[in-house]
Design a protein around this motif. Structure first.
Motif, mmCIF file in Angstrom:
data_model
loop_
_atom_site.group_PDB
_atom_site.id
_atom_site.type_symbol
_atom_site.label_atom_id
_atom_site.label_comp_id
_atom_site.label_asym_id
_atom_site.label_seq_id
_atom_site.Cartn_x
_atom_site.Cartn_y
_atom_site.Cartn_z
ATOM 1 N N LYS A 1 0.813 -1.227 0.000
ATOM 2 C CA LYS A 1 0.000 0.000 0.000
ATOM 3 C C LYS A 1 0.845 1.275 0.000
ATOM 4 O O LYS A 1 0.523 2.242 -0.678
ATOM 5 C CB LYS A 1 -0.959 0.009 1.191
ATOM 6 N N ASP A 2 1.962 1.243 0.783
ATOM 7 C CA ASP A 2 2.841 2.414 0.831
ATOM 8 C C ASP A 2 3.440 2.704 -0.538
ATOM 9 O O ASP A 2 3.440 3.838 -1.016
ATOM 10 C CB ASP A 2 3.993 2.164 1.810
ATOM 11 N N LEU A 3 3.959 1.637 -1.127
ATOM 12 C CA LEU A 3 4.610 1.775 -2.422
ATOM 13 C C LEU A 3 3.607 2.234 -3.476
ATOM 14 O O LEU A 3 3.887 3.107 -4.300
ATOM 15 C CB LEU A 3 5.222 0.423 -2.809
ATOM 16 N N ASN A 4 2.434 1.631 -3.431
ATOM 17 C CA ASN A 4 1.377 1.987 -4.368
ATOM 18 C C ASN A 4 1.071 3.490 -4.248
ATOM 19 O O ASN A 4 0.968 4.201 -5.257
ATOM 20 C CB ASN A 4 0.128 1.146 -4.069
ATOM 21 N N ARG A 5 0.967 3.950 -3.001
ATOM 22 C CA ARG A 5 0.651 5.367 -2.770
ATOM 23 C C ARG A 5 1.774 6.276 -3.287
ATOM 24 O O ARG A 5 1.518 7.307 -3.898
ATOM 25 C CB ARG A 5 0.412 5.597 -1.275
ATOM 26 N N GLN A 6 3.030 5.852 -3.035
ATOM 27 C CA GLN A 6 4.164 6.671 -3.497
ATOM 28 C C GLN A 6 4.204 6.787 -5.024
ATOM 29 O O GLN A 6 4.415 7.870 -5.569
ATOM 30 C CB GLN A 6 5.493 6.051 -3.043
ATOM 31 N N ILE A 7 4.003 5.651 -5.686
ATOM 32 C CA ILE A 7 4.033 5.676 -7.153
ATOM 33 C C ILE A 7 2.870 6.508 -7.681
ATOM 34 O O ILE A 7 3.027 7.357 -8.560
ATOM 35 C CB ILE A 7 3.963 4.236 -7.731
ATOM 36 N N PHE A 8 1.705 6.285 -7.082
ATOM 37 C CA PHE A 8 0.513 7.042 -7.473
ATOM 38 C C PHE A 8 0.762 8.546 -7.332
ATOM 39 O O PHE A 8 0.476 9.328 -8.242
ATOM 40 C CB PHE A 8 -0.671 6.615 -6.603
ATOM 41 N N VAL B 1 1.048 0.642 -18.102
ATOM 42 C CA VAL B 1 0.752 0.010 -16.814
ATOM 43 C C VAL B 1 2.048 -0.216 -16.052
ATOM 44 O O VAL B 1 3.057 -0.623 -16.639
ATOM 45 C CB VAL B 1 0.049 -1.355 -17.021
ATOM 46 N N VAL B 2 2.016 0.081 -14.739
ATOM 47 C CA VAL B 2 3.106 -0.299 -13.851
ATOM 48 C C VAL B 2 2.604 -1.499 -13.064
ATOM 49 O O VAL B 2 1.594 -1.406 -12.357
ATOM 50 C CB VAL B 2 3.479 0.839 -12.873
ATOM 51 N N LEU B 3 3.283 -2.625 -13.194
ATOM 52 C CA LEU B 3 2.746 -3.885 -12.687
ATOM 53 C C LEU B 3 3.751 -4.606 -11.799
ATOM 54 O O LEU B 3 4.829 -5.005 -12.264
ATOM 55 C CB LEU B 3 2.396 -4.754 -13.912
ATOM 56 N N ASP B 4 3.391 -4.762 -10.533
ATOM 57 C CA ASP B 4 4.217 -5.562 -9.636
ATOM 58 C C ASP B 4 3.987 -7.039 -9.985
ATOM 59 O O ASP B 4 2.865 -7.443 -10.261
ATOM 60 C CB ASP B 4 3.794 -5.282 -8.188
ATOM 61 N N LEU B 5 5.059 -7.834 -9.986
ATOM 62 C CA LEU B 5 4.880 -9.251 -10.338
ATOM 63 C C LEU B 5 4.388 -10.077 -9.160
ATOM 64 O O LEU B 5 3.645 -11.029 -9.317
ATOM 65 C CB LEU B 5 6.190 -9.840 -10.884
ATOM 66 N N GLY B 6 4.834 -9.707 -7.940
ATOM 67 C CA GLY B 6 4.422 -10.467 -6.762
ATOM 68 C C GLY B 6 3.141 -9.898 -6.187
ATOM 69 O O GLY B 6 3.155 -8.929 -5.438
ATOM 70 N N LEU B 7 2.006 -10.508 -6.560
ATOM 71 C CA LEU B 7 0.701 -9.987 -6.134
ATOM 72 C C LEU B 7 -0.147 -11.106 -5.571
ATOM 73 O O LEU B 7 -0.030 -12.248 -6.003
ATOM 74 C CB LEU B 7 -0.035 -9.400 -7.339
ATOM 75 N N PRO B 8 -1.042 -10.780 -4.642
ATOM 76 C CA PRO B 8 -1.963 -11.807 -4.147
ATOM 77 C C PRO B 8 -3.041 -12.128 -5.175
ATOM 78 O O PRO B 8 -3.297 -11.335 -6.075
ATOM 79 C CB PRO B 8 -2.576 -11.148 -2.908
ATOM 80 N N LYS B 9 -3.652 -13.282 -5.033
ATOM 81 C CA LYS B 9 -4.781 -13.775 -5.840
ATOM 82 C C LYS B 9 -4.363 -14.251 -7.226
ATOM 83 O O LYS B 9 -4.741 -15.330 -7.652
ATOM 84 C CB LYS B 9 -5.901 -12.744 -5.971
ATOM 85 N N LYS B 10 -3.590 -13.422 -7.919
ATOM 86 C CA LYS B 10 -3.207 -13.811 -9.271
ATOM 87 C C LYS B 10 -1.880 -13.129 -9.532
ATOM 88 O O LYS B 10 -1.788 -11.911 -9.409
ATOM 89 C CB LYS B 10 -4.273 -13.289 -10.226
ATOM 90 N N ASP B 11 -0.832 -13.901 -9.872
ATOM 91 C CA ASP B 11 0.479 -13.258 -9.989
ATOM 92 C C ASP B 11 0.585 -12.428 -11.262
ATOM 93 O O ASP B 11 -0.150 -12.648 -12.231
ATOM 94 C CB ASP B 11 1.608 -14.287 -9.903
ATOM 95 N N GLY B 12 1.494 -11.464 -11.230
ATOM 96 C CA GLY B 12 1.607 -10.493 -12.306
ATOM 97 C C GLY B 12 1.898 -11.111 -13.657
ATOM 98 O O GLY B 12 1.367 -10.687 -14.678
ATOM 99 N N THR B 13 2.751 -12.147 -13.651
ATOM 100 C CA THR B 13 3.131 -12.763 -14.921
ATOM 101 C C THR B 13 1.913 -13.365 -15.628
ATOM 102 O O THR B 13 1.746 -13.187 -16.838
ATOM 103 C CB THR B 13 4.187 -13.852 -14.685
ATOM 104 N N SER B 14 1.037 -14.066 -14.872
ATOM 105 C CA SER B 14 -0.127 -14.681 -15.522
ATOM 106 C C SER B 14 -1.063 -13.625 -16.075
ATOM 107 O O SER B 14 -1.595 -13.767 -17.183
ATOM 108 C CB SER B 14 -0.959 -15.531 -14.554
#
Ligand code: CA
Length: 170
Positions: free
Chosen positions: A10-17, A48-61
């Motif tokens: 969330k912190d990183l998301n906010r900073q990039i945003f 799109v800025v996309l983190d690869l390590g994500l919950p529910k569904k990973d970025g690569t897929s």
């Protein structure tokens, strides 16, 4: 310019945003893979800025699914430091560039600007080589003005034969 940021931290998301908004972009945010997939699949984004390590569904897929669905917007992936395998998988899935964590926000901005510039160039770029003409945006190919239907592999082979592979290298 409308961008999507997908990062579960969330912190990183906010900073990039915050940085992208300050830079004048319209920015949507998502925090997990499913949400991100949905947004990327239904909304028109310039990048799109996309983190690869994500919950529910990973970025690569998710990235692979976008590409399979024909979504061609530039995607900058965020990878964990020293995870070279992440980068390889990310590029295989259709990423255009990456930034390894930890990063300076300025690097994200610079890489996004470069991707957007390149994408804008592609949008208007048509390549001609001898009798062969390619609209890089639509993938349409014509020889001596006559449209021909080719797979992307055949297109590469044809261009390679007429003008050298480096001419269509991105
Ligand atoms: Ca993450």
């Amino acid at each position: 310019m409308r961008l999507l940021v997908v990062e579960d931290d969330k912190d990183l998301n906010r900073q990039i945003f915050a940085a992208l908004t300050r830079a004048g972009y319209a920015v949507d945010r998502a925090f997990d893979g499913e949400e991100r997939w949905f947004l990327g699949d239904t909304e028109p984004y310039d990048a799109v800025v996309l983190d690869l390590g994500l919950p529910k569904k990973d970025g690569t897929s998710v990235l692979s699914e976008w590409r399979r669905a024909g979504r061609a917007m530039p995607v900058l992936i965020l990878t964990a430091r020293d995870r070279w395998s992440d980068k390889v998988q990310g590029f295989d899935a259709g990423a255009d560039d990456y930034v390894a964590k930890p990063f300076h926000i300025v690097e994200i901005l610079a890489r996004l600007r470069a991707l957007l510039r390149r994408a804008a160039g592609h949008a208007t770029s048509e390549l001609s080589c001898g009798p062969v003409h390619l609209d890089a945006r639509t993938g349409r190919v014509a020889v001596n003005g006559n449209p021909v239907k080719l797979t992307s592999h055949e297109t590469v082979v044809l261009f390679d034969a007429s003008c050298g592979a480096d001419r269509i290298a991105q």
